[in-house]
Design an enzyme around this catalytic site. Structure first.
Site, short mmCIF file in Angstrom:
data_model
loop_
_atom_site.label_atom_id
_atom_site.label_comp_id
_atom_site.label_asym_id
_atom_site.label_seq_id
_atom_site.Cartn_x
_atom_site.Cartn_y
_atom_site.Cartn_z
N ASP A 158 0.70 -1.35 -0.11
CA ASP A 158 0.09 -0.02 -0.15
C ASP A 158 0.85 1.15 0.00
O ASP A 158 2.13 1.34 0.66
CB ASP A 158 -0.79 0.27 1.06
CG ASP A 158 -1.96 1.00 1.05
OD1 ASP A 158 -2.46 1.55 -0.04
OD2 ASP A 158 -2.71 1.26 2.12
N ASN A 207 1.43 3.52 -2.88
CA ASN A 207 2.03 3.73 -4.12
C ASN A 207 1.61 5.18 -4.70
O ASN A 207 2.36 6.03 -5.03
CB ASN A 207 1.79 2.75 -5.30
CG ASN A 207 2.25 1.59 -5.06
OD1 ASN A 207 3.22 1.23 -4.30
ND2 ASN A 207 1.81 0.74 -5.87
N GLY A 208 0.29 5.54 -4.37
CA GLY A 208 -0.44 6.70 -4.80
C GLY A 208 0.31 7.80 -4.07
O GLY A 208 0.73 8.87 -4.41
N ARG A 209 0.31 7.62 -2.73
CA ARG A 209 0.89 8.57 -1.71
C ARG A 209 2.07 8.90 -2.02
O ARG A 209 2.79 10.19 -2.05
CB ARG A 209 0.60 8.27 -0.16
CG ARG A 209 -0.84 8.58 0.28
CD ARG A 209 -1.12 7.98 1.41
NE ARG A 209 -1.64 6.55 1.21
CZ ARG A 209 -1.66 5.72 2.21
NH1 ARG A 209 -1.52 5.87 3.22
NH2 ARG A 209 -2.20 4.21 1.78
N HIS A 256 3.03 3.51 -9.01
CA HIS A 256 2.93 2.08 -9.19
C HIS A 256 4.35 1.42 -9.88
O HIS A 256 4.59 0.54 -9.61
CB HIS A 256 1.62 1.76 -10.05
CG HIS A 256 0.41 2.08 -9.44
ND1 HIS A 256 0.02 1.56 -8.23
CD2 HIS A 256 -0.82 3.13 -9.88
CE1 HIS A 256 -0.96 2.14 -7.99
NE2 HIS A 256 -1.42 3.14 -8.88
N SER A 309 -7.31 -5.51 -6.41
CA SER A 309 -8.28 -6.01 -5.67
C SER A 309 -9.68 -5.90 -6.45
O SER A 309 -9.68 -5.04 -7.27
CB SER A 309 -8.57 -5.31 -4.33
OG SER A 309 -9.06 -4.11 -4.64
N GLU A 330 -12.09 -4.41 -5.72
CA GLU A 330 -12.57 -2.79 -5.55
C GLU A 330 -11.51 -1.94 -6.40
O GLU A 330 -12.19 -0.73 -6.63
CB GLU A 330 -12.42 -2.63 -3.79
CG GLU A 330 -13.49 -3.21 -3.11
CD GLU A 330 -12.80 -4.82 -2.71
OE1 GLU A 330 -11.79 -5.09 -3.08
OE2 GLU A 330 -13.79 -5.68 -2.48
N LEU A 356 10.59 -21.26 -4.65
CA LEU A 356 9.63 -20.47 -4.19
C LEU A 356 8.49 -20.36 -4.97
O LEU A 356 8.61 -20.20 -6.21
CB LEU A 356 10.32 -18.98 -3.92
CG LEU A 356 9.39 -17.96 -3.17
CD1 LEU A 356 10.16 -17.45 -2.01
CD2 LEU A 356 9.18 -16.59 -4.02
N ARG A 409 -5.18 -2.23 8.21
CA ARG A 409 -6.49 -3.13 7.86
C ARG A 409 -6.25 -4.29 7.03
O ARG A 409 -5.09 -4.31 6.41
CB ARG A 409 -7.39 -2.24 7.08
CG ARG A 409 -8.00 -1.02 7.44
CD ARG A 409 -8.83 -0.47 6.48
NE ARG A 409 -8.31 0.13 5.45
CZ ARG A 409 -7.96 1.58 5.44
NH1 ARG A 409 -8.19 2.31 6.66
NH2 ARG A 409 -7.10 2.04 4.29
N GLU A 411 0.30 -13.62 11.90
CA GLU A 411 0.99 -12.59 12.65
C GLU A 411 1.03 -11.39 11.61
O GLU A 411 1.16 -11.49 10.60
CB GLU A 411 2.40 -12.63 12.93
CG GLU A 411 2.76 -14.19 14.04
CD GLU A 411 2.08 -13.63 15.32
OE1 GLU A 411 2.28 -12.40 15.71
OE2 GLU A 411 1.83 -14.64 15.94
C1 FPP Z 1 -1.58 0.29 -3.45
O1 FPP Z 1 -1.24 1.52 -3.59
C2 FPP Z 1 -1.11 -0.43 -4.81
C3 FPP Z 1 -1.94 -1.10 -5.78
C4 FPP Z 1 -3.28 -1.07 -5.76
C5 FPP Z 1 -1.16 -1.53 -6.95
C6 FPP Z 1 0.10 -2.36 -6.65
C7 FPP Z 1 0.59 -2.92 -8.03
C8 FPP Z 1 1.68 -2.73 -8.26
C9 FPP Z 1 2.87 -2.59 -7.42
C10 FPP Z 1 2.03 -3.22 -9.65
C11 FPP Z 1 3.18 -4.19 -10.16
C12 FPP Z 1 2.85 -5.76 -9.30
C13 FPP Z 1 3.66 -6.71 -9.64
C14 FPP Z 1 3.15 -7.90 -9.07
C15 FPP Z 1 4.64 -6.62 -10.46
P1 FPP Z 1 -2.24 2.67 -3.70
O2 FPP Z 1 -2.38 2.95 -5.13
O3 FPP Z 1 -3.57 2.14 -2.98
O4 FPP Z 1 -1.73 3.55 -2.81
P2 FPP Z 1 -2.36 5.04 -1.72
O5 FPP Z 1 -3.07 4.31 -0.95
O6 FPP Z 1 -1.26 5.98 -1.49
O7 FPP Z 1 -3.38 5.67 -3.08
#
Ligand code: FPP
Length: 233
Positions: free
Chosen positions: A17, A19-21, A34, A62, A64, A128, A185, A198
């Site tokens: 979680d 990436n956006g922030r 991302h 997800s 969602e 793995l 969460r 855990e």
């Molecule tokens: C959550 O951050 C991140 C995601 C919903 C996307 C995750 C996807 C990747 C990292 C792409 C690559 C994946 C693989 C397996 C190579 P968010 O966007 O919800 O962040 P925020 O809560 O800050 O908005």
């Protein structure tokens, strides 16, 4: 190598979680977050390969997440296709078996093709297991299992039987769940499988998560006494 630590989880699950922030704080479009997130995935997979962890699973998209702007959804899907198309040779070299969990319905053809090819190409790998949750929902996984059971006309099943109807029946339940970005969460991830897991939370955003932080989470796990509801000692 940190092979000889006395307690290594067999299965580590991650909610990636923030990436956006991470991007927003740098004045960049979310998509950049991302992209950096995908690099973090590679880093952590490499780190896991230096341990005796047998299963690593990541929550990539997800059910969602379809509610996000189309360009963001498209960018995540493209990153996933790019990941599979370019990383499979390395996965094979590292003896990593790639597997996907989640609903296939609604996924674009290009992603379905990449998923199928990636899974097939690494099917023989015995090291793995790298599980990518895509179009995944823990509630949906349980409902899908129940529907398979109903289709078979079974009326009396045990918890052990139920496990056989989950997306990957031989996947052990996660010993450790890591969630980045400070949120505490489960967000509909592996609801059945996380019963005794855990939980480790860190304030770092996913693109900033690195090997050292991963080992910190493993260290946290080593300090936990897992009782599974029993009294020990
Ligand atoms: C959550 O951050 C991140 C995601 C919903 C996307 C995750 C996807 C990747 C990292 C792409 C690559 C994946 C693989 C397996 C190579 P968010 O966007 O919800 O962040 P925020 O809560 O800050 O908005």
């Amino acid at each position: 190598m940190i092979k000889n630590l006395y307690k290594i989880p067999k299965h580590v699950a991650i909610i990636m979680d923030g990436n956006g922030r991470w991007a927003k704080r740098r004045g960049l479009p979310r998509v950049f977050g991302h992209r950096e997130g995908a690099k973090a995935v590679e880093r952590i997979l490499k780190a896991a390969l230096n341990t005796e962890i047998k299963w690593l699973s990541v929550f990539a998209f997800s059910t969602e997440n379809w509610g996000r702007p189309k360009e963001e959804v498209d960018a995540i899907m493209s990153l996933l296709v790019e990941y599979v198309n370019t990383k499979v040779p390395t996965l094979i070299e590292d003896n990593v078996r790639l597997r996907f969990i989640g609903r296939k319905e609604g996924l674009p053809e290009m992603i379905l093709k990449a998923m199928e090819e990636g899974e097939k190409a690494t099917e023989h790998c015995t090291g793995l297991n790298f599980v990518v949750a895509l179009n995944y929902s823990g509630k949906a996984e349980i409902v899908d299992a129940v529907n398979k059971i109903l289709e078979e006309g079974r009326i009396d099943i045990t918890e052990k039987d139920f496990k056989n109807y989950l997306y990957i029946p031989d996947m052990p339940e996660p010993d450790l769940l890591i969630r980045t970005s400070g949120e505490k969460r489960i967000s509909n991830f592996m609801l059945w499988e996380l019963a005794y897991t855990e939980l480790y939370f860190t304030n770092l955003m996913w693109p900033d998560f690195d090997e050292e932080e991963f080992y910190k989470a493993l260290y946290f796990y080593q300090t936990r006494e897992r009782r599974f509801g029993k009294v020990i000692g």
